[in-house]
Enzyme design. Structure first.
Site, PDB file in Angstrom:
ATOM      1  N   PRO A   1       0.835  -1.211   0.000  1.00 24.59           N
ATOM      2  CA  PRO A   1       0.000   0.000   0.000  1.00 24.59           C
ATOM      3  C   PRO A   1       0.867   1.257   0.000  1.00 24.59           C
ATOM      4  O   PRO A   1       2.017   1.216   0.482  1.00 24.59           O
ATOM      5  CB  PRO A   1      -0.792  -0.080   1.310  1.00 24.59           C
ATOM      6  CG  PRO A   1      -0.591  -1.459   1.831  1.00 24.59           C
ATOM      7  CD  PRO A   1       0.658  -1.996   1.220  1.00 24.59           C
ATOM      8  N   ASP A   2       0.317   2.336  -0.548  1.00 18.70           N
ATOM      9  CA  ASP A   2       1.079   3.591  -0.481  1.00 18.70           C
ATOM     10  C   ASP A   2       0.745   4.282   0.836  1.00 18.70           C
ATOM     11  O   ASP A   2       0.200   3.661   1.760  1.00 18.70           O
ATOM     12  CB  ASP A   2       0.774   4.450  -1.720  1.00 18.70           C
ATOM     13  CG  ASP A   2      -0.667   4.968  -1.746  1.00 18.70           C
ATOM     14  OD1 ASP A   2      -1.079   5.496  -2.790  1.00 18.70           O
ATOM     15  OD2 ASP A   2      -1.355   4.818  -0.724  1.00 18.70           O
ATOM     16  N   PHE A   3       1.112   5.564   0.945  1.00 18.83           N
ATOM     17  CA  PHE A   3       0.981   6.254   2.235  1.00 18.83           C
ATOM     18  C   PHE A   3      -0.292   7.060   2.334  1.00 18.83           C
ATOM     19  O   PHE A   3      -0.926   7.132   3.380  1.00 18.83           O
ATOM     20  CB  PHE A   3       2.148   7.245   2.405  1.00 18.83           C
ATOM     21  CG  PHE A   3       3.463   6.577   2.513  1.00 18.83           C
ATOM     22  CD1 PHE A   3       4.167   6.203   1.376  1.00 18.83           C
ATOM     23  CD2 PHE A   3       3.997   6.287   3.757  1.00 18.83           C
ATOM     24  CE1 PHE A   3       5.378   5.560   1.469  1.00 18.83           C
ATOM     25  CE2 PHE A   3       5.220   5.647   3.860  1.00 18.83           C
ATOM     26  CZ  PHE A   3       5.902   5.285   2.715  1.00 18.83           C
ATOM     27  N   ARG A   4      -0.635   7.741   1.208  1.00 16.10           N
ATOM     28  CA  ARG A   4      -1.624   8.814   1.365  1.00 16.10           C
ATOM     29  C   ARG A   4      -2.908   8.588   0.599  1.00 16.10           C
ATOM     30  O   ARG A   4      -3.805   9.410   0.631  1.00 16.10           O
ATOM     31  CB  ARG A   4      -0.980  10.169   0.977  1.00 16.10           C
ATOM     32  CG  ARG A   4       0.139  10.540   1.953  1.00 16.10           C
ATOM     33  CD  ARG A   4       0.934  11.774   1.564  1.00 16.10           C
ATOM     34  NE  ARG A   4       2.010  11.968   2.516  1.00 16.10           N
ATOM     35  CZ  ARG A   4       3.173  11.320   2.456  1.00 16.10           C
ATOM     36  NH1 ARG A   4       3.399  10.446   1.491  1.00 16.10           N
ATOM     37  NH2 ARG A   4       4.110  11.506   3.369  1.00 16.10           N
TER      38      ARG A   4
ATOM     39  N   ASP B   1      11.645  -0.646  -1.125  1.00 18.44           N
ATOM     40  CA  ASP B   1      11.344  -2.062  -1.378  1.00 18.44           C
ATOM     41  C   ASP B   1      12.341  -2.720  -2.341  1.00 18.44           C
ATOM     42  O   ASP B   1      12.244  -3.914  -2.601  1.00 18.44           O
ATOM     43  CB  ASP B   1       9.899  -2.197  -1.905  1.00 18.44           C
ATOM     44  CG  ASP B   1       9.597  -1.256  -3.086  1.00 18.44           C
ATOM     45  OD1 ASP B   1       8.479  -0.725  -3.153  1.00 18.44           O
ATOM     46  OD2 ASP B   1      10.502  -1.043  -3.912  1.00 18.44           O
TER      47      ASP B   1
ATOM     48  N   ASN C   1      11.117   4.802  -2.621  1.00 23.05           N
ATOM     49  CA  ASN C   1      10.728   3.516  -2.028  1.00 23.05           C
ATOM     50  C   ASN C   1      11.943   2.749  -1.503  1.00 23.05           C
ATOM     51  O   ASN C   1      13.045   2.902  -2.018  1.00 23.05           O
ATOM     52  CB  ASN C   1       9.990   2.662  -3.076  1.00 23.05           C
ATOM     53  CG  ASN C   1       8.755   3.366  -3.596  1.00 23.05           C
ATOM     54  OD1 ASN C   1       8.191   4.223  -2.903  1.00 23.05           O
ATOM     55  ND2 ASN C   1       8.359   3.045  -4.806  1.00 23.05           N
TER      56      ASN C   1
ATOM     57  N   HIS D   1      15.525   7.539   0.038  1.00 24.69           N
ATOM     58  CA  HIS D   1      15.182   7.232   1.436  1.00 24.69           C
ATOM     59  C   HIS D   1      15.864   5.951   1.883  1.00 24.69           C
ATOM     60  O   HIS D   1      15.445   5.310   2.831  1.00 24.69           O
ATOM     61  CB  HIS D   1      13.655   7.134   1.594  1.00 24.69           C
ATOM     62  CG  HIS D   1      12.968   8.381   1.152  1.00 24.69           C
ATOM     63  ND1 HIS D   1      11.619   8.481   0.978  1.00 24.69           N
ATOM     64  CD2 HIS D   1      13.465   9.607   0.815  1.00 24.69           C
ATOM     65  CE1 HIS D   1      11.312   9.707   0.554  1.00 24.69           C
ATOM     66  NE2 HIS D   1      12.415  10.395   0.456  1.00 24.69           N
TER      67      HIS D   1
HETATM   68  N1  APR Z   1      -0.944   4.096 -10.304  1.00 19.69           N
HETATM   69  C1  APR Z   1      -0.663   5.431 -10.299  1.00 19.69           C
HETATM   70  N2  APR Z   1      -0.604   6.176  -9.172  1.00 19.69           N
HETATM   71  C2  APR Z   1      -0.827   5.533  -8.006  1.00 19.69           C
HETATM   72  C3  APR Z   1      -1.124   4.150  -7.916  1.00 19.69           C
HETATM   73  C4  APR Z   1      -1.163   3.428  -9.144  1.00 19.69           C
HETATM   74  N3  APR Z   1      -1.419   2.111  -9.166  1.00 19.69           N
HETATM   75  N4  APR Z   1      -1.295   3.824  -6.605  1.00 19.69           N
HETATM   76  C5  APR Z   1      -1.134   4.967  -5.898  1.00 19.69           C
HETATM   77  N5  APR Z   1      -0.852   5.980  -6.736  1.00 19.69           N
HETATM   78  C6  APR Z   1      -0.547   7.372  -6.412  1.00 19.69           C
HETATM   79  C7  APR Z   1      -1.446   7.985  -5.364  1.00 19.69           C
HETATM   80  O1  APR Z   1      -2.548   8.599  -5.988  1.00 19.69           O
HETATM   81  C8  APR Z   1      -0.514   9.013  -4.739  1.00 19.69           C
HETATM   82  O2  APR Z   1      -0.587  10.250  -5.421  1.00 19.69           O
HETATM   83  O3  APR Z   1       0.748   7.354  -5.877  1.00 19.69           O
HETATM   84  C9  APR Z   1       0.882   8.427  -4.963  1.00 19.69           C
HETATM   85  C10 APR Z   1       1.471   7.858  -3.685  1.00 19.69           C
HETATM   86  O4  APR Z   1       1.701   8.952  -2.828  1.00 19.69           O
HETATM   87  P1  APR Z   1       2.161   8.690  -1.320  1.00 19.69           P
HETATM   88  O5  APR Z   1       1.275   7.649  -0.720  1.00 19.69           O
HETATM   89  O6  APR Z   1       2.288  10.023  -0.673  1.00 19.69           O
HETATM   90  O7  APR Z   1       3.602   8.017  -1.471  1.00 19.69           O
HETATM   91  P2  APR Z   1       4.946   8.757  -1.794  1.00 19.69           P
HETATM   92  O8  APR Z   1       4.722   9.947  -2.663  1.00 19.69           O
HETATM   93  O9  APR Z   1       5.902   7.732  -2.291  1.00 19.69           O
HETATM   94  O10 APR Z   1       5.415   9.226  -0.309  1.00 19.69           O
HETATM   95  C11 APR Z   1       6.638   9.885  -0.218  1.00 19.69           C
HETATM   96  O11 APR Z   1       6.482   9.919   2.180  1.00 19.69           O
HETATM   97  O12 APR Z   1       6.123   8.773   4.183  1.00 19.69           O
HETATM   98  C12 APR Z   1       7.078   9.315   3.340  1.00 19.69           C
HETATM   99  O13 APR Z   1       9.313   8.571   3.068  1.00 19.69           O
HETATM  100  C13 APR Z   1       7.981   8.209   2.854  1.00 19.69           C
HETATM  101  O14 APR Z   1       8.822   7.722   0.663  1.00 19.69           O
HETATM  102  C14 APR Z   1       7.670   8.153   1.356  1.00 19.69           C
HETATM  103  C15 APR Z   1       7.304   9.604   1.068  1.00 19.69           C
END
Ligand code: APR
Length: 299
Positions: free
Chosen positions: A45-48, A142, A140, A159
């Protein structure tokens, strides 16, 4: 007179315009910026994105939590049983010194080898195979870019990552097989030189960003194309990178949602949707679809 905006280098601001530009002589140095969104299709899962419980971890701009797990609220529920004073303590170097167990409980869930690269990771490798990839900046940890076959010298893990580890006291590097064994056994690895705690080279609160990031930033002025994929561009200093490419360099956002200031420059292209889907369409336009699938099937 008003500075003339640089002339549009793309024929059209859509997938076919981007494909034509990638295929052109002008496009030699492609830079990537990726975030948790490129690994969601791998099951991380992503973060936000809503529902991933990502608000758990406030982010301090100058130091970062580096984990593609913050969204795994289920995982945080487990960690809560490890009596963390607050969730982000699991990534604080001070807390880690006192009690490394919660981090290692988390590491067991996150350790590379559980997840397979996505089509989007294979696209990065394909750009390398086409001698177009200059640098892939990733947020990331991972290591899926490496697992997809992108050479380590083309990746900047802003990171950090699980790829290497060392003692937090004497900095002696620690053996990868030994830490993997410890993680799966549920024990905390100790330095064989000084007995200090061993930690993967992930950027914790209280730790500076890797030198590779600092030195890599200056290369962005060589960019002929910047592709930003799967990131909300909310965490600095990483989120400042798109402003560092030359004005005439097209910036392509491939993301579910808008992000940062992408869309404000005359050469910006915003392609909203799942990154794997958009990447497939782009590779189809380029005649690279077969190679893309081959690369992904080989992961
Ligand atoms: N295809 C396209 N976009 C996607 C998909 C997908 N399958 N899944 C998620 N997203 C998008 C979301 O809409 C969001 O805009 O990816 C983005 C993920 O954003 P975040 O959850 O904020 O993740 P990220 O930008 O990597 O966070 C940055 O925050 O917590 C810290 O250090 C940590 O590296 C992390 C940093």
């Amino acid at each position: 007179s008003e500075e003339e905006p640089p002339n549009l280098v793309l024929e059209s601001k859509d997938i076919s315009g981007v494909a034509k530009y990638i295929d052109s002589e002008e496009c030699q140095n492609v830079f990537l910026m990726v975030g948790a969104g490129v690994s969601t299709a791998a099951g991380i899962p992503d973060f936000r994105s809503p529902g991933t419980g990502s608000s758990i971890l406030p982010i301090k701009c100058e130091f970062l939590i580096s984990s593609s797990c913050a969204g795994m609220s289920g995982l945080y529920a487990n960690l809560a049983r490890l009596d963390l004073p607050y969730p982000e303590a699991v990534f604080e170097i001070g807390f880690f010194r006192e009690n490394p167990r919660p981090f290692y409980a988390l590491a067991k869930e996150l350790y590379p080898g559980h997840f397979r690269p996505t089509i989007s990771h294979s696209f990065i490798k394909l750009l390398h195979e086409k001698s177009l990839l200059h640098t892939c900046f990733t947020q990331n940890i991972d290591t899926l870019e490496r697992r997809a076959g992108v050479p380590g010298d083309k990746i900047i893990e802003a990171h950090g990552s699980f790829a290497t580890q060392k003692c937090i006291d004497c900095q002696t590097p620690y053996d990868g097989e030994k830490i993997k064994h410890a993680v799966y056994e549920g024990t905390v690895p100790k330095c064989e030189e000084c007995g200090g705690l061993v930690k993967p080279d992930i950027v914790f609160f209280g730790e500076p960003l890797p030198d590779s990031f600092i030195s890599g930033v200056s290369k962005l002025k060589q960019a002929d194309l910047l592709i930003i994929m799967g990131t909300s561009l909310t965490v600095y200093p990483f989120a400042a990178l798109p402003r560092l490419v030359p004005d005439e360099c097209p910036r392509i956002l491939i993301n579910l949602d808008e992000a940062g200031d992408i869309g404000y420059r005359s050469n910006d292209v915003v392609l909203l949707g799942p990154c794997d889907e958009i990447v497939r369409k782009l590779c189809k336009e380029l005649g690279w679809e077969e190679e893309l699938v081959e690369d992904w099937e080989a992961t």
